[in-house]
Motif scaffolding. Structure first.
Motif, PDB file in Angstrom:
ATOM      1  N   ILE A  28       0.841  -1.183   0.000  1.00 49.50           N
ATOM      2  CA  ILE A  28       0.000   0.000   0.000  1.00 49.50           C
ATOM      3  C   ILE A  28       0.882   1.241   0.000  1.00 49.50           C
ATOM      4  N   GLU A  29       0.295   2.410  -0.170  1.00 48.48           N
ATOM      5  CA  GLU A  29       1.040   3.661  -0.087  1.00 48.48           C
ATOM      6  C   GLU A  29       1.349   3.977   1.379  1.00 48.48           C
ATOM      7  N   HIS A  30       2.624   4.150   1.664  1.00 47.71           N
ATOM      8  CA  HIS A  30       3.049   4.413   3.041  1.00 47.71           C
ATOM      9  C   HIS A  30       3.309   5.888   3.274  1.00 47.71           C
ATOM     10  N   PHE A  73      11.166   6.378   3.811  1.00 45.41           N
ATOM     11  CA  PHE A  73       9.735   6.695   3.911  1.00 45.41           C
ATOM     12  C   PHE A  73       9.434   8.197   3.903  1.00 45.41           C
ATOM     13  N   SER A  74      10.414   9.026   3.582  1.00 46.09           N
ATOM     14  CA  SER A  74      10.232  10.474   3.721  1.00 46.09           C
ATOM     15  C   SER A  74       9.205  11.050   2.760  1.00 46.09           C
ATOM     16  N   GLN A  75       8.983  10.399   1.634  1.00 44.17           N
ATOM     17  CA  GLN A  75       8.002  10.896   0.661  1.00 44.17           C
ATOM     18  C   GLN A  75       6.657  10.223   0.879  1.00 44.17           C
ATOM     19  N   PRO A  76       5.585  10.985   1.004  1.00 48.77           N
ATOM     20  CA  PRO A  76       4.261  10.369   1.142  1.00 48.77           C
ATOM     21  C   PRO A  76       3.940   9.481  -0.055  1.00 48.77           C
ATOM     22  N   LYS A  77       3.064   8.529   0.169  1.00 47.88           N
ATOM     23  CA  LYS A  77       2.561   7.625  -0.871  1.00 47.88           C
ATOM     24  C   LYS A  77       3.662   6.753  -1.478  1.00 47.88           C
ATOM     25  N   THR A  78       4.594   6.325  -0.627  1.00 53.99           N
ATOM     26  CA  THR A  78       5.663   5.432  -1.074  1.00 53.99           C
ATOM     27  C   THR A  78       5.183   3.987  -1.049  1.00 53.99           C
ATOM     28  N   ARG A  79       5.271   3.332  -2.179  1.00 50.65           N
ATOM     29  CA  ARG A  79       4.959   1.906  -2.267  1.00 50.65           C
ATOM     30  C   ARG A  79       6.264   1.121  -2.345  1.00 50.65           C
ATOM     31  N   TYR A 101      14.937  -4.028  -1.943  1.00 47.98           N
ATOM     32  CA  TYR A 101      13.584  -3.466  -2.079  1.00 47.98           C
ATOM     33  C   TYR A 101      13.649  -2.309  -3.058  1.00 47.98           C
ATOM     34  N   VAL A 102      12.544  -2.086  -3.761  1.00 52.67           N
ATOM     35  CA  VAL A 102      12.433  -0.928  -4.630  1.00 52.67           C
ATOM     36  C   VAL A 102      11.232  -0.103  -4.189  1.00 52.67           C
ATOM     37  N   MET A 103      11.410   1.226  -4.127  1.00 50.07           N
ATOM     38  CA  MET A 103      10.359   2.151  -3.730  1.00 50.07           C
ATOM     39  C   MET A 103       9.766   2.809  -4.966  1.00 50.07           C
ATOM     40  N   TYR A 104       8.463   2.993  -4.947  1.00 45.69           N
ATOM     41  CA  TYR A 104       7.765   3.601  -6.076  1.00 45.69           C
ATOM     42  C   TYR A 104       6.968   4.821  -5.625  1.00 45.69           C
ATOM     43  N   GLN A 105       6.918   5.810  -6.508  1.00 45.57           N
ATOM     44  CA  GLN A 105       5.935   6.889  -6.437  1.00 45.57           C
ATOM     45  C   GLN A 105       5.043   6.705  -7.665  1.00 45.57           C
ATOM     46  N   GLY A 106       3.786   6.345  -7.440  1.00 44.60           N
ATOM     47  CA  GLY A 106       2.957   5.939  -8.571  1.00 44.60           C
ATOM     48  C   GLY A 106       3.530   4.671  -9.163  1.00 44.60           C
ATOM     49  N   ASP A 107       3.809   4.687 -10.463  1.00 45.35           N
ATOM     50  CA  ASP A 107       4.412   3.510 -11.088  1.00 45.35           C
ATOM     51  C   ASP A 107       5.875   3.744 -11.443  1.00 45.35           C
ATOM     52  N   GLU A 108       6.473   4.786 -10.849  1.00 46.15           N
ATOM     53  CA  GLU A 108       7.870   5.116 -11.145  1.00 46.15           C
ATOM     54  C   GLU A 108       8.791   4.697 -10.002  1.00 46.15           C
ATOM     55  N   VAL A 166      19.914   3.748  -3.063  1.00 44.61           N
ATOM     56  CA  VAL A 166      20.187   4.348  -4.363  1.00 44.61           C
ATOM     57  C   VAL A 166      18.998   5.240  -4.699  1.00 44.61           C
ATOM     58  N   PHE A 167      19.263   6.514  -4.921  1.00 44.85           N
ATOM     59  CA  PHE A 167      18.208   7.485  -5.231  1.00 44.85           C
ATOM     60  C   PHE A 167      18.151   7.673  -6.745  1.00 44.85           C
ATOM     61  N   LEU A 168      17.083   7.192  -7.354  1.00 42.50           N
ATOM     62  CA  LEU A 168      16.948   7.256  -8.802  1.00 42.50           C
ATOM     63  C   LEU A 168      16.448   8.612  -9.284  1.00 42.50           C
ATOM     64  N   ARG A 169      15.978   9.445  -8.344  1.00 44.05           N
ATOM     65  CA  ARG A 169      15.543  10.804  -8.657  1.00 44.05           C
ATOM     66  C   ARG A 169      16.232  11.769  -7.713  1.00 44.05           C
ATOM     67  N   GLU A 170      16.779  12.833  -8.252  1.00 47.99           N
ATOM     68  CA  GLU A 170      17.509  13.777  -7.406  1.00 47.99           C
ATOM     69  C   GLU A 170      16.607  14.503  -6.417  1.00 47.99           C
ATOM     70  N   ASP A 171      15.324  14.675  -6.753  1.00 43.78           N
ATOM     71  CA  ASP A 171      14.444  15.422  -5.858  1.00 43.78           C
ATOM     72  C   ASP A 171      14.062  14.616  -4.620  1.00 43.78           C
ATOM     73  N   SER A 172      14.525  13.361  -4.531  1.00 42.68           N
ATOM     74  CA  SER A 172      14.215  12.552  -3.358  1.00 42.68           C
ATOM     75  C   SER A 172      15.395  12.433  -2.399  1.00 42.68           C
TER      76      SER A 172
END
Length: 539
Positions: free
Chosen positions: A43-45, A403-409, A427-434, A529-535
């Motif tokens: 679920i979104e955490h 877990f710092s970003q809302p809606k982390t799957r 583990y891999v973290m997603y925002q939406g399907d990304e 590993v941060f795949l997006r710099e804004d995270s």
């Protein structure tokens, strides 16, 4: 308090990021493939996922009072909230079942025996007022005494907490681990427990409503945690999976179902012998325990349409084990375990902090003193020396940034071919399907006398291609220590910094992924590993 906040902010600003650098990787690599679908993702955490339970009788030792907050605890908590964490505090545990509210009382006072026994904890308004000293991002579970079998005692605690801290309270909890209450209480009848619980919670709701007109305005009625039983096999069956079919939520009183777990223990010498570094750092065993002991209740809660939480847990019951839970081992175990529960859709997990309770077991191997599984020794003591953060604290910062970003799957990853599935966790973290973050844990115990460093080289090229990065930079942060049995928090670092005395020491180190897209992880290390710099915090 304002001065303390200035001090905390100054400490944070003093740490500056070093230039990015390549982390050299050599040797044979294994490829980590992108999952073909999000089937099995969580679920979104929320940023409240990683939260804390603090033994009620020792809450003041950890947090302090309104007039004297514990500066060390506040500094450590501030590093979490600065990174986006929004922890919930549960002042709970065994001693909440001997908690009494005295309207003429002050801060928490313990009634104790000559050998360190805690018989009663008495609190007045000042205890609840002290909650307001914590950062505004922190909320609470109001925990009520069920053990004394007095509805009046429980109702007094509930109404006092709402009167003084209504805006801070998320849920009410009645009793701690009722499956361990004396057998004559409900004569091992699940239905008898359910009937009393429903009767009491309805009565307490009515009592709370009478004070909420003033203190809570038009806010809806507080909901309840239900169960709070352990995963132990006891005669009284009151795990969530047992209670739901008995109608505990027939009146829609339940807000969340709670369960407790401790995989190992030092409650007797034979069990203490099993609580080893090697056993804790076995990913297969972590997942098996979660699936066998926790998942049935998690799925029952979902079937009832309600969330579930891990309301109390830690590595080794009866206050931990020196040489194991006070080492870097605890940090890696904590990360893998919390992520395992995240995949099972817990909405929050409450890692327990406390002290040895001598009435808990007459065979336990620990003597009175702060628990070695706590992330901090909150006060100076003869047993543990100076107040300080323990090695596991750096693992909490790792989790905060997961877990710092809302809606982390979150989706678990299988060990690539060539890696030991007992010692690798991914583990891999997603925002939406990304996909936005990867967690790579090398759980192979690395000691100073090890003949190899057990390094693994993980090729993440598939993720680089999948995310179609506009920038070639992929950033990484590393959790590391000289060895798995390290006890000195000064030598345990998250992204280059240590936090032994509450202040950050050293500079932030944000690594840049090597040009061949290989991440090297030594034995007993963890990497995000941060795949997006804004995270990336502090980029």
């Amino acid at each position: 308090m304002a001065g303390l906040l200035v001090l905390l902010l100054s400490s944070a600003v003093a740490s500056i990021a070093l230039p990015h650098h390549d982390h050299e990787a050599r040797g044979t690599s294994v490829k980590l493939d992108v999952p073909t679908s999000l089937a099995g993702a969580s679920i979104e955490h929320s940023p409240s996922f990683s939260s804390f339970s603090i033994e009620t009788a020792f809450f003041v030792e950890f947090v302090g009072t309104a007039s004297e907050p514990n500066e060390l605890f506040f500094k450590l908590l501030s590093h979490i909230t600065e990174r986006g964490g929004r922890p919930i505090l549960r002042p709970g545990g065994i001693t909440m079942d001997s908690l009494i509210f005295d309207p003429a009382g002050g801060d928490l006072e313990r009634t104790m025996g000559p050998n360190g026994e805690v018989y009663r904890s008495t609190v007045g308004p000042a205890y609840f007022e002290s909650w307001a000293t914590l950062p505004e991002e922190v909320s609470f579970i109001s925990t009520l005494n069920f053990g004394n079998n007095s509805l009046q005692i429980a109702a007094d605690l509930a109404t006092a907490s709402v009167k003084y801290q209504a805006g801070r309270i998320q849920f009410l909890e009645l009793g701690n681990e009722p499956n361990n209450y004396p057998n004559d209480r409900w004569k091992n009848s699940t239905q008898a427990y359910v009937d009393q619980w429903k009767n009491w919670t309805a009565s307490i709701d009515q009592a709370v409503a009478e004070v909420s007109v003033v203190s809570r305005g038009s806010q809806e009625t507080l909901r309840w945690w239900a169960s709070s039983a352990t995963t132990d096999n006891t005669p009284l069956k009151v795990r969530p999976v047992d209670l739901i079919e008995k109608g505990i939520d027939s009146e829609q009183q339940v807000g969340q179902f709670s369960i407790h777990s401790y995989v190992y223990n030092t409650c007797n010498p034979s069990d203490a012998a099993k609580a080893t570094v090697e056993n804790l750092l076995n990913h297969t065993q972590i997942i098996s325990f979660a699936e066998e002991e926790v998942a049935p209740s998690a799925r029952a809660a979902a079937g009832d349409g309600k969330p579930w939480v891990m309301g109390e847990f830690n590595s080794i019951a009866c206050s931990g084990k020196p040489g194991v839970s006070d080492t870097f081992t605890q940090a890696l175990w904590m990360i893998d375990t919390q992520l395992a529960y995240a995949v099972l859709n817990a909405t929050a997990v409450f890692q327990h902090q406390g002290a040895t309770l001598v009435l808990q077991s007459d065979k336990q191997t620990n003597t009175p003193g702060f628990s070695t599984y706590s992330f901090v020794y909150p006060r100076d003591s003869d047993k543990h020396g100076e107040a300080r953060a323990n090695p596991s604290y750096a693992g909490l910062l790792f989790l905060t940034e997961v877990f710092s970003q809302p809606k982390t799957r979150i989706l678990p990853l299988e060990a690539p071919a060539g890696l030991d599935p007992d010692r690798f966790s991914g583990y891999v973290m997603y925002q939406g399907d990304e996909p936005t973050k990867l967690v790579l844990l090398n759980l192979e115990p690395y000691y100073l006398n090890s003949t190899t460093d057990f390094s693994i080289n993980v090729d993440i090229s598939s993720y680089i291609e999948e995310t179609k990065l506009s920038s070639p930079r992929v950033n990484m942060k590393r959790l590391t220590a000289p060895s798995i049995d390290e006890t000195d928090s000064n030598k345990v670092t998250w992204a280059g910094q240590s936090f032994k005395n509450g202040d950050s020491t050293g500079y932030v180190e944000i690594e840049q992924l090597s040009t061949d897209n290989i991440v090297k992880v030594r034995g007993s290390e963890g990497v995000i590993v941060f795949l997006r710099e804004d995270s990336v915090y502090r980029l």
